[in-house]
Design an enzyme around this catalytic site. Sequence first.
Site, PDB file in Angstrom:
ATOM      1  N   ASN A  37     -19.875  60.669  43.535  1.00 48.60           N
ATOM      2  CA  ASN A  37     -19.808  60.862  42.089  1.00 48.60           C
ATOM      3  C   ASN A  37     -21.118  60.481  41.393  1.00 48.60           C
ATOM      4  OD1 ASN A  37     -18.835  61.352  39.534  1.00 48.60           O
ATOM      5  ND2 ASN A  37     -17.065  59.992  39.697  1.00 48.60           N
ATOM      6  N   HIS A 122      -2.124  55.231  37.654  1.00 49.77           N
ATOM      7  CA  HIS A 122      -2.935  54.534  36.665  1.00 49.77           C
ATOM      8  C   HIS A 122      -2.293  54.643  35.286  1.00 49.77           C
ATOM      9  CE1 HIS A 122      -7.037  54.588  38.943  1.00 49.77           C
ATOM     10  NE2 HIS A 122      -6.022  54.365  39.756  1.00 49.77           N
ATOM     11  N   ARG A 147      -1.148  50.659  38.389  1.00 49.90           N
ATOM     12  CA  ARG A 147      -2.312  49.912  37.929  1.00 49.90           C
ATOM     13  C   ARG A 147      -2.334  49.944  36.411  1.00 49.90           C
ATOM     14  NH1 ARG A 147      -8.685  51.478  38.620  1.00 49.90           N
ATOM     15  NH2 ARG A 147      -8.303  52.405  36.582  1.00 49.90           N
ATOM     16  N   TYR A 159     -13.478  50.270  30.428  1.00 51.08           N
ATOM     17  CA  TYR A 159     -13.280  50.940  31.704  1.00 51.08           C
ATOM     18  C   TYR A 159     -11.782  51.137  31.972  1.00 51.08           C
ATOM     19  CZ  TYR A 159     -12.270  51.552  36.569  1.00 51.08           C
ATOM     20  OH  TYR A 159     -11.727  52.027  37.737  1.00 51.08           O
ATOM     21  N   ASP A 210      -7.714  46.402  37.832  1.00 49.10           N
ATOM     22  CA  ASP A 210      -9.089  46.565  38.309  1.00 49.10           C
ATOM     23  C   ASP A 210     -10.054  45.872  37.350  1.00 49.10           C
ATOM     24  OD1 ASP A 210     -11.458  47.371  39.423  1.00 49.10           O
ATOM     25  OD2 ASP A 210     -11.138  49.525  39.133  1.00 49.10           O
ATOM     26  N   HIS A 212     -13.343  45.766  38.079  1.00 49.20           N
ATOM     27  CA  HIS A 212     -14.507  46.659  38.206  1.00 49.20           C
ATOM     28  C   HIS A 212     -15.822  45.895  38.238  1.00 49.20           C
ATOM     29  CE1 HIS A 212     -16.073  50.910  37.865  1.00 49.20           C
ATOM     30  NE2 HIS A 212     -15.010  51.030  38.631  1.00 49.20           N
ATOM     31  N   GLU A 236      -8.441  43.755  41.632  1.00 48.49           N
ATOM     32  CA  GLU A 236      -9.401  44.617  42.329  1.00 48.49           C
ATOM     33  C   GLU A 236     -10.832  44.369  41.870  1.00 48.49           C
ATOM     34  OE1 GLU A 236     -10.410  49.392  42.437  1.00 48.49           O
ATOM     35  OE2 GLU A 236      -8.376  48.735  41.974  1.00 48.49           O
ATOM     36  N   GLU A 262     -14.288  49.798  47.563  1.00 50.71           N
ATOM     37  CA  GLU A 262     -14.443  51.226  47.335  1.00 50.71           C
ATOM     38  C   GLU A 262     -15.897  51.673  47.375  1.00 50.71           C
ATOM     39  OE1 GLU A 262     -14.377  52.071  42.590  1.00 50.71           O
ATOM     40  OE2 GLU A 262     -12.537  51.268  43.420  1.00 50.71           O
ATOM     41  N   ARG A 283     -10.583  48.378  50.575  1.00 53.40           N
ATOM     42  CA  ARG A 283     -10.415  49.616  49.836  1.00 53.40           C
ATOM     43  C   ARG A 283     -11.410  50.705  50.244  1.00 53.40           C
ATOM     44  NH1 ARG A 283     -10.493  50.542  44.887  1.00 53.40           N
ATOM     45  NH2 ARG A 283      -8.580  51.770  45.036  1.00 53.40           N
ATOM     46  N   HIS A 312      -9.311  53.485  48.140  1.00 50.65           N
ATOM     47  CA  HIS A 312      -9.673  54.145  46.890  1.00 50.65           C
ATOM     48  C   HIS A 312      -9.168  55.587  46.908  1.00 50.65           C
ATOM     49  CE1 HIS A 312     -12.200  55.004  43.428  1.00 50.65           C
ATOM     50  NE2 HIS A 312     -12.944  55.882  44.097  1.00 50.65           N
ATOM     51  N   ASP A 316     -12.470  61.624  41.917  1.00 45.99           N
ATOM     52  CA  ASP A 316     -13.746  62.077  42.471  1.00 45.99           C
ATOM     53  C   ASP A 316     -13.695  62.180  43.987  1.00 45.99           C
ATOM     54  OD1 ASP A 316     -13.612  59.337  42.815  1.00 45.99           O
ATOM     55  OD2 ASP A 316     -15.722  58.973  42.356  1.00 45.99           O
ATOM     56  N   GLU A 339      -4.228  54.330  46.548  1.00 46.82           N
ATOM     57  CA  GLU A 339      -4.444  54.795  45.186  1.00 46.82           C
ATOM     58  C   GLU A 339      -4.245  56.309  45.130  1.00 46.82           C
ATOM     59  OE1 GLU A 339      -7.845  54.431  41.683  1.00 46.82           O
ATOM     60  OE2 GLU A 339      -8.422  54.181  43.781  1.00 46.82           O
ATOM     61  N   TRP A 402     -21.060  48.177  35.455  1.00 50.53           N
ATOM     62  CA  TRP A 402     -20.051  49.049  34.890  1.00 50.53           C
ATOM     63  C   TRP A 402     -18.818  49.021  35.808  1.00 50.53           C
ATOM     64  CZ3 TRP A 402     -17.645  53.556  36.779  1.00 50.53           C
ATOM     65  CH2 TRP A 402     -16.752  54.143  35.875  1.00 50.53           C
TER      66      TRP A 402
END
Length: 402
Positions: A37, A122, A147, A159, A210, A212, A236, A262, A283, A312, A316, A339, A402
Amino acid sequence: MRIIDAKVIVTCPGRNFVTLKITTDEGVTGLGDATLNGRELAVVSYLRDHVCPLLIGRDPARIEDIWQYLYRGAYWRRGPVTMTAIAAVDTALWDIKGKYAGMPVYQLLGGRSRDGVTVYGHANGESIPEVLDEVARYVELGYKAVRVQAGVPGLASTYGVSADKMFYEPADARRPTENTWSTPQYLRMVPELFAAVRERFGPDLHVLHDVHHRLTPIEAARLGASLEEYHPFWLEDPVPAELQEGFRLIRQQTTTPIAVGEVFNSIWDCQRLITEQLIDYIRTTVVHAGGITHLRRIFDLAALHHVRTGSHGATDLSPVCMSAALHVDLAVPNFGIQEYMRHSTLTDEVFPHGYRFEDGYLHPSEEPGLGVEIDEELAGRYPYDPAYLPVNRLTDGSMHNW
């Protein structure tokens, strides 16, 4: 049987996908996902310019040998571009082997270890009440795990919160969108979110979250401790994983389960986290961790150390990757959860497949191979469209994860 063609197909049915199609002299074809991605064309070049020419004339049955040839033979090992390219080749070869054997790939991996693959969806919203309504929708669809991600008060964007609740796609612009982040505000919000979910849905629903990669180890430890009474399924990516020692501090301070991996692309990225039991779920994915061959190595190591799988599965990752993941999930003894972000109708048309969702479980196709194909004519109608993942800054303007 020999490989006579290896073709890279780039398409954008709502978002970009890169697919490798390998063809043998007996007319058997195999598909592998090669999507990275925001850096898709780097993998396209790696495959077209450096890998595909090396595959012509090789025996597709020699999966392990070809994997080692591409990994060791490049000299410059690992990294997301290299391992995504190797993953595409490896996955396509497993697809070919399954078709040649007349069996779904999971049968070649040892057969079923379970009847179905537990998945999570999600649920997200700008506010906690919005999230609760989304959780209710997933529960109605039959999900046993969800999630939860909510907007952080005072921040313009967060996010995991999207306008399209079912088909979340973070790569949203031709130049990276800049988000703003505040850890104190986030740490105040998340326990409130979990409290509200438990109050409405009770103790039986599996609830995931998550982070992130946005916290320091001590911040993550504080968050994990504050959530213990709500029994999260996992927390996560609590911290960036480059400093793996940081997970030890989290482990010492909280019993909240930790999931990570991931962005990992080899067994060496997670070897310490697994062998020292610093995480509970790994993951890593088929597409970013070297394909089915290497992913199985990671999962086998994890099984020896009481670490379960939690691959994951965002949008994407194409249906080719999702199908491959399900075959692995069904076979490995230490499966935890998968997921599952649904693809759009258009994506499903470009990648017709046989896997299906039923009562909270995904079931892989019983067709020989992976059970997924690509409609090349339809794929050709949707050319590559550059899109980047966002970047993140603190309120003072500093770059952040991010």
